[in-house]
Design a protein around this motif. Structure first.
Motif, PDB file in Angstrom:
ATOM      1  N   GLU A 138       0.834  -1.189   0.000  1.00 49.51           N
ATOM      2  CA  GLU A 138       0.000   0.000   0.000  1.00 49.51           C
ATOM      3  C   GLU A 138       0.878   1.252   0.000  1.00 49.51           C
ATOM      4  OE1 GLU A 138      -3.177   0.130  -0.303  1.00 49.51           O
ATOM      5  OE2 GLU A 138      -3.808  -1.921   0.123  1.00 49.51           O
ATOM      6  N   THR A 139       0.261   2.371  -0.349  1.00 51.03           N
ATOM      7  CA  THR A 139       0.934   3.663  -0.307  1.00 51.03           C
ATOM      8  C   THR A 139       0.288   4.539   0.759  1.00 51.03           C
ATOM      9  OG1 THR A 139       1.516   3.604  -2.661  1.00 51.03           O
ATOM     10  CG2 THR A 139       1.500   5.757  -1.594  1.00 51.03           C
ATOM     11  N   LEU A 140       1.109   5.069   1.643  1.00 47.87           N
ATOM     12  CA  LEU A 140       0.640   6.017   2.653  1.00 47.87           C
ATOM     13  C   LEU A 140       0.910   7.419   2.128  1.00 47.87           C
ATOM     14  CD1 LEU A 140       2.121   4.371   5.874  1.00 47.87           C
ATOM     15  CD2 LEU A 140      -0.044   3.881   4.734  1.00 47.87           C
ATOM     16  N   PRO A 141      -0.126   8.198   1.794  1.00 52.72           N
ATOM     17  CA  PRO A 141       0.102   9.517   1.187  1.00 52.72           C
ATOM     18  C   PRO A 141       0.272  10.636   2.206  1.00 52.72           C
ATOM     19  CG  PRO A 141      -2.238   9.050   1.197  1.00 52.72           C
ATOM     20  CD  PRO A 141      -1.561   7.843   1.828  1.00 52.72           C
ATOM     21  N   ASP A 142       1.054  11.636   1.815  1.00 52.91           N
ATOM     22  CA  ASP A 142       1.135  12.902   2.549  1.00 52.91           C
ATOM     23  C   ASP A 142       1.477  12.747   4.018  1.00 52.91           C
ATOM     24  OD1 ASP A 142       0.327  14.049   0.137  1.00 52.91           O
ATOM     25  OD2 ASP A 142      -1.786  13.892   0.675  1.00 52.91           O
ATOM     26  N   ILE A 143       2.482  11.940   4.317  1.00 51.08           N
ATOM     27  CA  ILE A 143       2.984  11.835   5.687  1.00 51.08           C
ATOM     28  C   ILE A 143       3.872  13.043   5.963  1.00 51.08           C
ATOM     29  CG2 ILE A 143       4.213  10.410   7.339  1.00 51.08           C
ATOM     30  CD1 ILE A 143       1.693   9.110   6.250  1.00 51.08           C
ATOM     31  N   GLU A 144       3.615  13.735   7.060  1.00 47.02           N
ATOM     32  CA  GLU A 144       4.329  14.970   7.366  1.00 47.02           C
ATOM     33  C   GLU A 144       5.449  14.723   8.373  1.00 47.02           C
ATOM     34  OE1 GLU A 144       1.314  17.624   8.715  1.00 47.02           O
ATOM     35  OE2 GLU A 144       0.388  17.828   6.732  1.00 47.02           O
ATOM     36  N   SER A 145       6.539  15.455   8.198  1.00 44.53           N
ATOM     37  CA  SER A 145       7.697  15.263   9.069  1.00 44.53           C
ATOM     38  C   SER A 145       8.416  16.579   9.325  1.00 44.53           C
ATOM     39  CB  SER A 145       8.676  14.277   8.424  1.00 44.53           C
ATOM     40  OG  SER A 145       9.843  14.156   9.209  1.00 44.53           O
ATOM     41  N   ASN A 146       8.999  16.695  10.526  1.00 45.31           N
ATOM     42  CA  ASN A 146       9.849  17.832  10.883  1.00 45.31           C
ATOM     43  C   ASN A 146      11.147  17.302  11.478  1.00 45.31           C
ATOM     44  OD1 ASN A 146       7.964  20.095  10.351  1.00 45.31           O
ATOM     45  ND2 ASN A 146       6.787  19.155  11.987  1.00 45.31           N
ATOM     46  N   ALA A 147      12.258  17.900  11.083  1.00 46.04           N
ATOM     47  CA  ALA A 147      13.568  17.501  11.606  1.00 46.04           C
ATOM     48  C   ALA A 147      14.305  18.732  12.120  1.00 46.04           C
ATOM     49  CB  ALA A 147      14.384  16.806  10.526  1.00 46.04           C
ATOM     50  N   TYR A 148      14.872  18.619  13.324  1.00 47.31           N
ATOM     51  CA  TYR A 148      15.627  19.695  13.968  1.00 47.31           C
ATOM     52  C   TYR A 148      17.002  19.129  14.309  1.00 47.31           C
ATOM     53  CZ  TYR A 148      10.731  20.965  14.756  1.00 47.31           C
ATOM     54  OH  TYR A 148       9.385  21.210  14.605  1.00 47.31           O
ATOM     55  N   LEU A 149      18.044  19.595  13.627  1.00 51.62           N
ATOM     56  CA  LEU A 149      19.344  18.948  13.726  1.00 51.62           C
ATOM     57  C   LEU A 149      20.471  19.952  13.960  1.00 51.62           C
ATOM     58  CD1 LEU A 149      18.841  16.702  10.575  1.00 51.62           C
ATOM     59  CD2 LEU A 149      18.638  15.931  12.949  1.00 51.62           C
ATOM     60  N   VAL A 150      21.411  19.559  14.800  1.00 55.93           N
ATOM     61  CA  VAL A 150      22.661  20.303  14.975  1.00 55.93           C
ATOM     62  C   VAL A 150      23.688  19.706  14.019  1.00 55.93           C
ATOM     63  CG1 VAL A 150      24.542  20.847  16.551  1.00 55.93           C
ATOM     64  CG2 VAL A 150      22.177  20.879  17.373  1.00 55.93           C
ATOM     65  N   LYS A 151      24.384  20.573  13.308  1.00 52.37           N
ATOM     66  CA  LYS A 151      25.369  20.118  12.316  1.00 52.37           C
ATOM     67  C   LYS A 151      26.767  20.528  12.739  1.00 52.37           C
ATOM     68  CE  LYS A 151      26.688  20.668   7.451  1.00 52.37           C
ATOM     69  NZ  LYS A 151      26.343  21.299   6.158  1.00 52.37           N
ATOM     70  N   ALA A 152      27.719  19.599  12.651  1.00 48.47           N
ATOM     71  CA  ALA A 152      29.121  19.884  12.955  1.00 48.47           C
ATOM     72  C   ALA A 152      29.976  19.334  11.824  1.00 48.47           C
ATOM     73  CB  ALA A 152      29.533  19.251  14.281  1.00 48.47           C
ATOM     74  N   GLY A 153      30.823  20.199  11.234  1.00 51.13           N
ATOM     75  CA  GLY A 153      31.611  19.789  10.081  1.00 51.13           C
ATOM     76  C   GLY A 153      33.098  20.018  10.265  1.00 51.13           C
ATOM     77  N   TYR A 154      33.885  19.343   9.397  1.00 51.10           N
ATOM     78  CA  TYR A 154      35.344  19.449   9.430  1.00 51.10           C
ATOM     79  C   TYR A 154      35.862  19.415   8.002  1.00 51.10           C
ATOM     80  CZ  TYR A 154      40.234  18.145  10.117  1.00 51.10           C
ATOM     81  OH  TYR A 154      41.616  18.118  10.084  1.00 51.10           O
ATOM     82  N   GLY A 155      36.789  20.335   7.679  1.00 51.90           N
ATOM     83  CA  GLY A 155      37.383  20.374   6.357  1.00 51.90           C
ATOM     84  C   GLY A 155      38.507  19.364   6.225  1.00 51.90           C
TER      85      GLY A 155
END
Length: 244
Positions: A62-79
């Protein structure tokens, strides 16, 4: 008996969610390395998305339509080098439908961005990003032969995005975007009356594209906003990153 009961509870879950109103699609940012070698960054990113998900198992699809989502993320990067950066993501994510409100759960991920070529104001590059998302909650419905029951759900997903494209920069303002591939691999545990079964969850469409703008607020910080879309999903994302 367990299989029959399981199929009944899955039918109730699908009937509830199918009558409701994305899971995943997480912030990407410019498809190029944004850090010099040994440079770091730290920031916050957010995405609100809506999409269709395919659920299959035990002979059901089956297909579940229009599922809503929110993501809140801290990002840490390195060159890692002037043309390649690595980063991690950590935070919370949730998703919901009309008859289902999943609790916010731990979300984590990692990714890499790389620069391929640069000429004048245009930089070409790409990125790979993977996020682990989860949610728990319940949905109620009338199970034939068992009356009104509450069915517990536990969803675990891996969201993968691969993008490539140009970034045009003019002084402190950049426009970026391009095509991307989007994959979801996961499962949903469905529990009712002591019986638990698992169905597979995946995306409906793998191909998409995105466009965004980045503003340098100061020499060491920037703000971005972007829009992502595939054949069955869309997302608005934004973030703030500080380089040091």
């Amino acid at each position: 008996m367990k299989t029959v009961l399981y199929l009944l509870c899955v039918a109730v879950v699908l009937s509830g969610l199918l009558s409701s109103s994305a899971l995943a699609l997480t912030p990407l940012g410019p498809p190029k390395a944004g850090l010099k070698q040994k440079q770091h960054n730290l920031g916050f990113v957010f995405a609100s998305s809506e999409m269709n998900l395919k659920v299959s198992g035990y002979g059901l699809s089956e297909t579940l339509p229009d599922i809503e989502s929110n993501a809140y993320l801290v990002k840490a990067g390195y060159g890692l080098s002037d043309g390649c950066e690595l980063y991690t993501l950590l935070g919370l994510a949730d998703f919901s439908a009309e008859d289902f409100d999943g609790d916010s759960q731990l979300a984590w991920g990692f990714g890499t961005k790389f620069t391929v070529a640069q000429k004048n104001s245009v930089t070409w590059g790409g990125l790979f990003q993977m996020c682990s998302l989860s949610a728990e909650g319940s949905v109620s419905g009338d199970v034939p032969g068992y009356g009104w029951q509450t069915i517990d759900l536990d969803v675990q997903l891996f969201d993968i995005q691969i993008a490539f494209g140009p970034t045009y920069t003019q002084e402190s303002f950049s426009i970026y975007g391009g095509p991307f591939l989007h994959f979801i691999e996961g499962d949903m545990d469905v529990s009712l009356l002591g019986v638990t079964g698992t169905v597979d969850v995946e995306q409906e469409s793998e191909f998409g594209g995105y466009i965004g703008a980045q503003f340098d607020l100061a020499e060491s910080s920037s703000l971005f906003v972007e829009y992502q879309v595939t054949g069955d999903a869309s997302a608005i994302a934004a973030g703030f990153v500080w380089r040091f």
